[in-house]
Enzyme design. Structure first.
Site, short mmCIF file in Angstrom:
data_model
loop_
_atom_site.label_atom_id
_atom_site.label_comp_id
_atom_site.label_asym_id
_atom_site.label_seq_id
_atom_site.Cartn_x
_atom_site.Cartn_y
_atom_site.Cartn_z
N TRP A 197 50.85 37.09 26.46
CA TRP A 197 51.19 38.50 26.64
C TRP A 197 52.68 38.66 26.34
CZ3 TRP A 197 47.68 42.30 28.10
CH2 TRP A 197 46.42 41.84 28.51
N THR A 206 47.65 34.10 31.42
CA THR A 206 46.90 35.24 31.95
C THR A 206 47.77 36.13 32.82
OG1 THR A 206 46.18 33.99 33.91
CG2 THR A 206 44.77 33.89 31.95
N VAL A 207 47.36 37.39 32.90
CA VAL A 207 47.89 38.34 33.88
C VAL A 207 46.73 38.68 34.83
CG1 VAL A 207 49.69 39.35 32.45
CG2 VAL A 207 47.38 40.28 32.29
N CYS A 233 44.74 45.35 31.50
CA CYS A 233 43.84 44.31 32.01
C CYS A 233 43.26 44.70 33.36
CB CYS A 233 44.62 43.01 32.12
SG CYS A 233 43.76 41.70 33.03
N TYR A 249 31.80 41.31 30.54
CA TYR A 249 32.29 40.31 29.58
C TYR A 249 31.16 39.43 29.08
CZ TYR A 249 37.11 41.58 30.66
OH TYR A 249 38.29 42.28 30.80
#
Length: 320
Positions: free
Chosen positions: A92, A126-127, A59, A190
């Site tokens: 994740w 999220t990370v 990521c 994105y």
């Protein structure tokens, strides 16, 4: 719990909009009010050995936190957990670790830390994320402030020769540069990849390459974005550039040209890649696996491309 590996990113007819609502807690020296930025959540104290940075190498947003941790020498102060490159719609996962469990937190999914702090957490898992090791509670996932606070709040624990990533005399201009990089490049790729119509894609494409042309010109007469020294701005741009040719050019249709066809940006990116703390945090195989396997709405076959040739990253950059 569903194991459906089909998270949806593309909304037909719509432009991509990133959800920027994160857990707004921050870690500060003495849990005091920080000098910079908002305080919308709780304050946690800087304390060596208390926190674990969970950051997938695949990521770009997480990669920047790994780089800053390395540059500042915080490896022995804040531990690092690395989820695997693919995830389902729920979380994740720590599938690279023995028995699929994070060796410090003892959990199979990052979602477990989110749910322990906020049962029924309604947003995406999220990370990067910071988790308190002793309790297993999520502290924050507010990625722009994580690296900011690594620099300003953990100064006591920086290595002696750590770079000045936020030079005071450049900060105002640097904030403007980073804002344009975020909106037009980091998030711009994105917007291209997850565009829901031809019109939104073409608008995103034009914005992205206008910004890349601006950066190509800016880097014609300076080694780094802010001059002759590396700053946080370089970290934030690098994580998009290093993914450009292997992923964004093809997978996200950012294909006017490759990074390797823009001489200044390509030399600059190689310069950073060959700097300790940058290229040694990059795993191209994980990067490709993440994008091509997880984004089934734009790559339903899940086939990961064999190319491109990435050997050029270690060639002389000529920017010393």
């Amino acid at each position: 719990m569903s194991e459906d590996l089909t998270p949806t990113y593309v909304e037909t007819g719509k432009a991509f909009e990133r959800d920027m609502n994160y857990v707004p807690d921050r870690i500060t020296a003495g849990a005091r009010r920080p000098e910079h930025g908002p305080v919308a959540g709780e304050l946690w104290p800087v304390e060596p050995g208390r926190y674990r940075l969970v950051a997938a190498r695949a990521c770009p947003w997480a990669n920047r936190t790994i780089i800053v941790r390395e540059l500042l020498g915080l490896q022995d102060v804040i531990s690092l957990g690395t989820p695997g490159p693919t995830h389902d719609k729920n979380s994740w996962t720590f599938d690279l670790d023995p028995d699929g469990l994070d060796p410090v937190l003892g959990i199979p999914r990052l979602k477990d830390a989110y749910e322990k702090r906020f049962p029924g957490y309604p947003r995406g898992i999220t990370v990067p994320a910071i988790v308190e090791e002793s309790s297993g509670l999520l502290v924050t996932n507010d990625f722009p402030w994580i690296t900011h606070d690594f620099f300003f709040e953990w100064k006591e624990y920086h290595r002696p020769d750590a770079p000045d990533l936020w030079p005071a005399h450049l900060r105002e201009e640097m904030e403007e540069v980073m804002q344009r990089i975020f909106t037009e490049v980091n998030n711009g790729v994105y917007r291209c990849g997850f565009a829901g119509s031809q019109e939104t894609y073409e608008a995103a494409y034009e914005r992205l390459f206008a910004a890349l042309d601006w950066l190509e010109e800016r880097l014609a007469d300076r080694r780094y974005l802010m001059g002759e020294a590396i700053t946080e701005a370089d970290v934030r741009l690098f994580t998009t550039l290093v993914r450009f040719d292997p992923v964004y050019h093809g997978h996200f249709k950012c294909n006017r040209n490759k990074l390797s066809e823009m001489p200044n940006l390509w030399g600059y990116a190689r310069d950073l890649f060959q700097t300790p703390g940058f290229g040694d945090t990059v795993d191209f195989e994980q990067i490709k696996a993440h994008y091509y396997v997880v984004h089934t709405d734009i790559n339903p076959s899940g086939i990961v491309p064999a190319g491109p040739d990435l050997s050029g990253w270690t060639t002389p950059h000529g920017r010393g």
